[in-house]
Design a protein around this motif. Structure first.
Motif, PDB file in Angstrom:
ATOM      1  N   GLY A  34      86.757  37.922  61.723  1.00  0.00           N
ATOM      2  CA  GLY A  34      86.006  36.946  60.945  1.00  0.00           C
ATOM      3  C   GLY A  34      85.621  35.684  61.668  1.00  0.00           C
ATOM      4  O   GLY A  34      85.022  34.783  61.065  1.00  0.00           O
ATOM      5  N   VAL A  35      85.934  35.567  62.961  1.00  0.00           N
ATOM      6  CA  VAL A  35      85.484  34.398  63.729  1.00  0.00           C
ATOM      7  C   VAL A  35      83.968  34.351  63.715  1.00  0.00           C
ATOM      8  O   VAL A  35      83.295  35.370  63.866  1.00  0.00           O
ATOM      9  CB  VAL A  35      86.035  34.453  65.168  1.00  0.00           C
ATOM     10  CG1 VAL A  35      85.351  33.435  66.065  1.00  0.00           C
ATOM     11  CG2 VAL A  35      87.540  34.211  65.154  1.00  0.00           C
ATOM     12  N   GLU A  36      83.417  33.161  63.521  1.00  0.00           N
ATOM     13  CA  GLU A  36      81.999  33.004  63.200  1.00  0.00           C
ATOM     14  C   GLU A  36      81.045  33.051  64.389  1.00  0.00           C
ATOM     15  O   GLU A  36      79.841  33.197  64.212  1.00  0.00           O
ATOM     16  CB  GLU A  36      81.787  31.676  62.450  1.00  0.00           C
ATOM     17  CG  GLU A  36      82.434  31.617  61.089  1.00  0.00           C
ATOM     18  CD  GLU A  36      83.905  31.217  61.093  1.00  0.00           C
ATOM     19  OE1 GLU A  36      84.489  31.086  60.012  1.00  0.00           O
ATOM     20  OE2 GLU A  36      84.472  31.041  62.211  1.00  0.00           O
ATOM     21  N   ALA A  37      81.564  32.881  65.607  1.00  0.00           N
ATOM     22  CA  ALA A  37      80.673  32.846  66.775  1.00  0.00           C
ATOM     23  C   ALA A  37      81.404  33.376  67.994  1.00  0.00           C
ATOM     24  O   ALA A  37      82.636  33.319  68.081  1.00  0.00           O
ATOM     25  CB  ALA A  37      80.179  31.425  67.032  1.00  0.00           C
ATOM     26  N   VAL A  38      80.628  33.876  68.941  1.00  0.00           N
ATOM     27  CA  VAL A  38      81.171  34.292  70.228  1.00  0.00           C
ATOM     28  C   VAL A  38      80.735  33.270  71.269  1.00  0.00           C
ATOM     29  O   VAL A  38      79.655  32.686  71.171  1.00  0.00           O
ATOM     30  CB  VAL A  38      80.707  35.720  70.601  1.00  0.00           C
ATOM     31  CG1 VAL A  38      79.194  35.788  70.757  1.00  0.00           C
ATOM     32  CG2 VAL A  38      81.396  36.210  71.864  1.00  0.00           C
ATOM     33  N   GLY A  39      81.593  33.045  72.255  1.00  0.00           N
ATOM     34  CA  GLY A  39      81.290  32.066  73.284  1.00  0.00           C
ATOM     35  C   GLY A  39      81.084  32.710  74.633  1.00  0.00           C
ATOM     36  O   GLY A  39      81.401  33.888  74.853  1.00  0.00           O
ATOM     37  N   GLY A  40      80.558  31.930  75.552  1.00  0.00           N
ATOM     38  CA  GLY A  40      80.411  32.337  76.940  1.00  0.00           C
ATOM     39  C   GLY A  40      80.754  31.165  77.832  1.00  0.00           C
ATOM     40  O   GLY A  40      80.924  30.035  77.358  1.00  0.00           O
ATOM     41  N   LEU A  41      80.854  31.433  79.127  1.00  0.00           N
ATOM     42  CA  LEU A  41      81.248  30.376  80.058  1.00  0.00           C
ATOM     43  C   LEU A  41      80.663  30.641  81.440  1.00  0.00           C
ATOM     44  O   LEU A  41      81.028  31.638  82.079  1.00  0.00           O
ATOM     45  CB  LEU A  41      82.780  30.299  80.155  1.00  0.00           C
ATOM     46  CG  LEU A  41      83.356  29.364  81.222  1.00  0.00           C
ATOM     47  CD1 LEU A  41      83.079  27.909  80.857  1.00  0.00           C
ATOM     48  CD2 LEU A  41      84.854  29.585  81.385  1.00  0.00           C
ATOM     49  N   ASP A  42      79.757  29.789  81.868  1.00  0.00           N
ATOM     50  CA  ASP A  42      79.211  29.832  83.230  1.00  0.00           C
ATOM     51  C   ASP A  42      79.073  31.263  83.753  1.00  0.00           C
ATOM     52  O   ASP A  42      79.848  31.703  84.610  1.00  0.00           O
ATOM     53  CB  ASP A  42      80.107  29.020  84.172  1.00  0.00           C
ATOM     54  CG  ASP A  42      80.065  27.533  83.855  1.00  0.00           C
ATOM     55  OD1 ASP A  42      79.025  27.059  83.367  1.00  0.00           O
ATOM     56  OD2 ASP A  42      81.074  26.850  84.092  1.00  0.00           O
ATOM     57  N   PRO A  43      78.077  31.997  83.252  1.00  0.00           N
ATOM     58  CA  PRO A  43      77.911  33.399  83.665  1.00  0.00           C
ATOM     59  C   PRO A  43      77.830  33.591  85.169  1.00  0.00           C
ATOM     60  O   PRO A  43      78.269  34.614  85.692  1.00  0.00           O
ATOM     61  CB  PRO A  43      76.598  33.801  82.984  1.00  0.00           C
ATOM     62  CG  PRO A  43      76.497  32.896  81.795  1.00  0.00           C
ATOM     63  CD  PRO A  43      77.078  31.591  82.253  1.00  0.00           C
ATOM     64  N   ALA A  44      77.282  32.609  85.879  1.00  0.00           N
ATOM     65  CA  ALA A  44      77.212  32.706  87.339  1.00  0.00           C
ATOM     66  C   ALA A  44      78.419  32.042  87.993  1.00  0.00           C
ATOM     67  O   ALA A  44      79.117  32.647  88.804  1.00  0.00           O
ATOM     68  CB  ALA A  44      75.925  32.069  87.850  1.00  0.00           C
ATOM     69  N   GLY A  45      78.695  30.799  87.644  1.00  0.00           N
ATOM     70  CA  GLY A  45      79.719  30.021  88.332  1.00  0.00           C
ATOM     71  C   GLY A  45      81.128  30.545  88.158  1.00  0.00           C
ATOM     72  O   GLY A  45      81.944  30.459  89.084  1.00  0.00           O
ATOM     73  N   ILE A  46      81.457  31.065  86.979  1.00  0.00           N
ATOM     74  CA  ILE A  46      82.807  31.582  86.726  1.00  0.00           C
ATOM     75  C   ILE A  46      82.849  33.098  86.902  1.00  0.00           C
ATOM     76  O   ILE A  46      83.658  33.627  87.663  1.00  0.00           O
ATOM     77  CB  ILE A  46      83.288  31.206  85.308  1.00  0.00           C
ATOM     78  CG1 ILE A  46      83.425  29.687  85.190  1.00  0.00           C
ATOM     79  CG2 ILE A  46      84.619  31.894  84.989  1.00  0.00           C
ATOM     80  CD1 ILE A  46      84.497  29.061  86.048  1.00  0.00           C
ATOM     81  N   ASP A  47      81.987  33.812  86.211  1.00  0.00           N
ATOM     82  CA  ASP A  47      82.038  35.276  86.262  1.00  0.00           C
ATOM     83  C   ASP A  47      81.242  35.875  87.417  1.00  0.00           C
ATOM     84  O   ASP A  47      81.396  37.051  87.743  1.00  0.00           O
ATOM     85  CB  ASP A  47      81.547  35.869  84.936  1.00  0.00           C
ATOM     86  CG  ASP A  47      82.676  36.068  83.934  1.00  0.00           C
ATOM     87  OD1 ASP A  47      83.840  35.984  84.360  1.00  0.00           O
ATOM     88  OD2 ASP A  47      82.399  36.319  82.756  1.00  0.00           O
TER      89      ASP A  47
END
Length: 388
Positions: free
Chosen positions: A172-185
């Protein structure tokens, strides 16, 4: 539900004193002439500014140390140092803590915040503990709390995180997040495949932390804009921080602002420390939704943050070098109706039919409210007076 009449206040944008009648949780009527409302609970707010409820669009409730003993900040001033400090001291300090989250929500409510979007850490070590703690604290708060399943330590670089993000959405969490698709992942295509795929599959919002700066960050913004268009997710995607927007040349900023507006991608800023601030005025002129929030509030990443969104709006205005009243007002917009738009809240404002989330402050103008951020005279949520 008892009717409420606010007598003689200065509704933001009206330009004249008016009465506001609240009925059944909504703004029933706004009139520059006296409203007769037999049986209503009446509050004399003559000469005071009436605002929509404040919206905290980006914070990290699960990390907060608010309400507990002061904890000296011990991280070195690098991203790696802050991450290590956060991971290394969580168990020692009992983070996440339901009482501390609840204390911060109470502070936010008294300061006029009615809606919060919080990024909750999701990773194999933490599991969904943060989600559960935030839910427990929010259950006893009048503040509407929406969570983002946030991969603080990466999606691809932290095996098992993608599966946990999906578990959080299923719960039931309302949103999905992301983090620096290039810099971190270091693989923006796969990273965006995962987070956009989850948002589309579960019908949720998507909010991506983007610290990557300069041309790299600008390119990632283009990728996010393209995905949003292709998947038809306009109005459900936000980019938080977006430091690159504050570093690019004017022509590049202009192109991205137009593209963000066309795709329906919001920008959320915290204006913290000396990190670049997106060009708020240019973004709003292009039609981009701009919201703001505190980011961390008294946690292991930094000792600052008060929970007062008028104070945060002041930081946004100050870091944007706004001096004119109409420019300062843009920061207030980001902390109210801009935040509501980013979160997908309908009927948010001071017009008849809008939800009765209202804040009254002893100020004669919106700019004064931001600069002075005075004590709140009255806070109302869904037509119920919470604090006065």
């Amino acid at each position: 539900m008892t009717d409420v009449l606010l007598r003689g206040g200065l509704p933001w944008g009206l330009g004249a004193p008016a009465d506001i009648l609240v009925r059944a949780g909504r703004v029933e009527r706004v009139s520059t002439g006296p409203i007769a409302a037999p049986g209503a609970q009446v509050f004399d707010v003559a000469g005071q500014l009436v605002l929509p409820g404040l919206v905290e669009a980006h914070c990290h409730l699960d990390k907060t140390l608010y309400g507990g003993p002061w904890v000296p900040h011990s991280a070195d001033d690098t991203l790696a140092g802050r991450i290590a400090n956060d991971l290394g001291r969580r168990a020692e300090l009992g983070v996440p803590s339901v009482p501390r989250i609840a204390a911060l929500l109470e502070r936010m409510s008294r300061a006029g915040t009615t809606h919060v979007r919080t990024h909750t850490d999701i990773d194999p070590a933490a599991g969904l503990r943060g989600v559960e703690a935030v839910r427990e604290a929010a259950a006893s708060s009048p503040v509407d709390v929406r969570q983002v399943a946030f991969p603080q330590h990466g999606v691809l670089t932290n095996r098992g995180t993608a599966e946990l993000l999906e578990e959080a959405l299923k719960s039931g969490v309302e949103a999905v997040g992301g983090l620096d698709p290039a810099g971190i992942d270091r693989d923006p295509v796969r990273h965006l495949d995962i987070v956009f795929g989850l948002a589309a599959r579960y019908g949720t919002h998507l909010d991506i932390h983007l610290h990557d700066g300069g041309s790299l960050g600008g390119w990632e913004l283009e990728l996010i804009i393209e995905r949003t268009r292709v998947l038809g997710l306009g109005g459900r995607v936000a980019v938080s921080h977006a430091y690159a927007l504050g570093q690019l040349d004017d022509a590049h900023q202009d192109r991205l602002a137009e593209a963000l507006a066309e795709a329906g991608v919001a920008v959320i800023t915290a204006a913290v420390y000396d990190f670049p601030v997106p060009p708020v005025k240019k973004l709003r002129a292009a039609g981009v939704t701009v919201a703001c929030g505190h980011d961390g509030i008294r946690d292991l990443w930094g000792p600052y943050g008060s929970g007062d969104m008028l104070e945060r709006a002041m930081h946004v205005a100050y870091r944007s070098t706004f001096r004119r009243d109409d420019d300062i007002e843009l920061a207030l917009e980001a902390a109210t109706v801009g935040g509501a738009r980013a979160l997908g809240l309908d009927d948010y404002g001071l017009a008849p039919g809008d939800r009765a989330d209202l804040v009254v402050v002893p100020a004669g103008s919106p700019a004064e409210a931001v600069v002075v951020h005075p004590a709140r005279t009255l806070v109302m949520k869904d037509g119920v007076v919470l604090h006065n």
